[in-house]
Design a protein around this motif. Structure first.
Motif, PDB file in Angstrom:
ATOM      1  N   ALA A   1      -5.079  23.587  -1.937  1.00 15.15           N
ATOM      2  CA  ALA A   1      -5.361  24.932  -2.463  1.00 15.15           C
ATOM      3  C   ALA A   1      -5.152  24.966  -3.969  1.00 15.15           C
ATOM      4  N   GLU A   2      -4.092  24.308  -4.447  1.00 16.91           N
ATOM      5  CA  GLU A   2      -3.834  24.256  -5.880  1.00 16.91           C
ATOM      6  C   GLU A   2      -4.962  23.557  -6.619  1.00 16.91           C
ATOM      7  N   LEU A   3      -5.601  22.616  -5.956  1.00 19.54           N
ATOM      8  CA  LEU A   3      -6.695  21.854  -6.572  1.00 19.54           C
ATOM      9  C   LEU A   3      -8.037  22.579  -6.489  1.00 19.54           C
ATOM     10  N   GLY A   4      -8.063  23.720  -5.818  1.00 21.38           N
ATOM     11  CA  GLY A   4      -9.263  24.550  -5.816  1.00 21.38           C
ATOM     12  C   GLY A   4     -10.172  24.420  -4.621  1.00 21.38           C
ATOM     13  N   HIS A   5      -9.825  23.552  -3.670  1.00 27.60           N
ATOM     14  CA  HIS A   5     -10.641  23.429  -2.447  1.00 27.60           C
ATOM     15  C   HIS A   5      -9.684  23.424  -1.261  1.00 27.60           C
TER      16      HIS A   5
ATOM     17  N   ILE B   1     -12.508  13.980  -1.025  1.00 29.34           N
ATOM     18  CA  ILE B   1     -12.109  13.944  -2.428  1.00 29.34           C
ATOM     19  C   ILE B   1     -10.849  14.757  -2.662  1.00 29.34           C
ATOM     20  N   VAL B   2     -10.796  15.964  -2.116  1.00 32.46           N
ATOM     21  CA  VAL B   2      -9.629  16.813  -2.382  1.00 32.46           C
ATOM     22  C   VAL B   2      -8.392  16.276  -1.667  1.00 32.46           C
ATOM     23  N   LEU B   3      -8.549  15.674  -0.498  1.00 36.16           N
ATOM     24  CA  LEU B   3      -7.404  15.073   0.187  1.00 36.16           C
ATOM     25  C   LEU B   3      -6.853  13.897  -0.620  1.00 36.16           C
ATOM     26  N   ALA B   4      -7.753  13.084  -1.158  1.00 30.49           N
ATOM     27  CA  ALA B   4      -7.304  11.961  -1.981  1.00 30.49           C
ATOM     28  C   ALA B   4      -6.557  12.462  -3.211  1.00 30.49           C
ATOM     29  N   ALA B   5      -7.111  13.482  -3.865  1.00 28.69           N
ATOM     30  CA  ALA B   5      -6.456  14.040  -5.045  1.00 28.69           C
ATOM     31  C   ALA B   5      -5.094  14.629  -4.698  1.00 28.69           C
ATOM     32  N   ALA B   6      -5.028  15.332  -3.574  1.00 33.15           N
ATOM     33  CA  ALA B   6      -3.772  15.950  -3.154  1.00 33.15           C
ATOM     34  C   ALA B   6      -2.711  14.906  -2.811  1.00 33.15           C
ATOM     35  N   LEU B   7      -3.153  13.751  -2.336  1.00 30.12           N
ATOM     36  CA  LEU B   7      -2.233  12.671  -1.995  1.00 30.12           C
ATOM     37  C   LEU B   7      -1.943  11.763  -3.183  1.00 30.12           C
ATOM     38  N   GLY B   8      -2.700  11.956  -4.267  1.00 25.71           N
ATOM     39  CA  GLY B   8      -2.485  11.147  -5.461  1.00 25.71           C
ATOM     40  C   GLY B   8      -2.975   9.723  -5.345  1.00 25.71           C
ATOM     41  N   VAL B   9      -4.079   9.531  -4.610  1.00 25.81           N
ATOM     42  CA  VAL B   9      -4.634   8.190  -4.438  1.00 25.81           C
ATOM     43  C   VAL B   9      -6.130   8.228  -4.736  1.00 25.81           C
ATOM     44  N   PRO B  10      -6.724   7.097  -5.126  1.00 28.29           N
ATOM     45  CA  PRO B  10      -8.179   7.046  -5.268  1.00 28.29           C
ATOM     46  C   PRO B  10      -8.845   7.257  -3.908  1.00 28.29           C
ATOM     47  N   PRO B  11      -9.937   7.994  -3.845  1.00 31.41           N
ATOM     48  CA  PRO B  11     -10.613   8.193  -2.551  1.00 31.41           C
ATOM     49  C   PRO B  11     -10.951   6.891  -1.839  1.00 31.41           C
TER      50      PRO B  11
END
Length: 216
Positions: free
Chosen positions: A41-45, A69-79
């Motif tokens: 949610a913080e990342l916008g999706h 993409i948003v799950l990868a970003a939220a976990l701090g890893v490359p997709p």
């Protein structure tokens, strides 16, 4: 963790692999599904806690690109790490029937190589390579080299700005020579990227953008 109901077909198998990667990364970071949902949610999706749970358990049998993409970003890893979690040597079915090392799949997915396999038919072993647009592959490689070279040049320029006067004339000239070489390589790659259809910023050095990113 495998889905309770086994996946059907290559597409669901791929989704299950990604879902297992998401769960493993989440647990490694000691995040709850609710915390991961909050981060998306913080990342916008935003993905709800229930959606994340459904992905991980297999109640949700498909995954959208945006969700990946948003799950990868939220976990701090490359997709790519969620798609191919067993890099470099774990085997993965990159396409239906294409069992390859995960590192080879990663290279293909990121534009760094062609996807190849061996298969046996009528007791004859065949080597097969998936066709790839050479210009687009070269574009990806050129962009990587361009960004890497530009960052090296920016670091040298920044170091030059804060350098003291203890360097010898020979050291100063050697540094300037390397800067000229890097500048020439940046411009060469820039021109080639344009020829290949890439989109290039009007500022070939991007001093503010790159120096700000390197210092972050």
């Amino acid at each position: 963790m495998a889905w309770t109901k086994p996946p059907e077909g290559w597409n669901q198998q791929t989704t299950e692999r990604i879902a297992s990667s998401v769960q493993a990364r989440r647990k490694a970071k000691k995040m709850t599904a609710a915390q991961l949902a909050d981060r998306t949610a913080e990342l916008g999706h935003p993905l709800s806690r229930s959606v994340i749970s459904d992905i991980e358990t297999g109640r949700k049998r498909s995954l959208e690109v945006g969700e990946l993409i948003v799950l990868a970003a939220a976990l701090g890893v490359p997709p790519i790490v969620l798609i191919y979690p067993d890099i470099p040597d774990g085997e993965v079915e990159a396409l239906p029937g294409w069992q390859v090392p995960s590192g080879a799949a990663l290279d293909w997915f990121s534009g760094d190589g062609a996807l190849s396999r061996t298969r046996t038919a009528d007791d004859i072993t065949h080597f097969e390579t998936l066709p790839v647009d050479r210009d687009q592959q070269e574009l990806v490689r050129a962009v990587r080299a361009y960004r890497r070279t530009k960052r090296a040049l920016m670091r040298m320029i920044a170091d030059e700005m804060i350098a003291d006067d203890s360097r010898t004339p020979a050291e100063i000239e050697a540094g300037r020579r390397i800067q000229r070489q890097l500048s020439e390589e940046v411009e060469r790659l820039r021109e080639r990227i344009g020829e290949l259809g890439g989109v290039i910023d009007e500022d070939p050095l991007g001093i503010q953008e790159e120096s700000g990113r390197d210092g972050a």
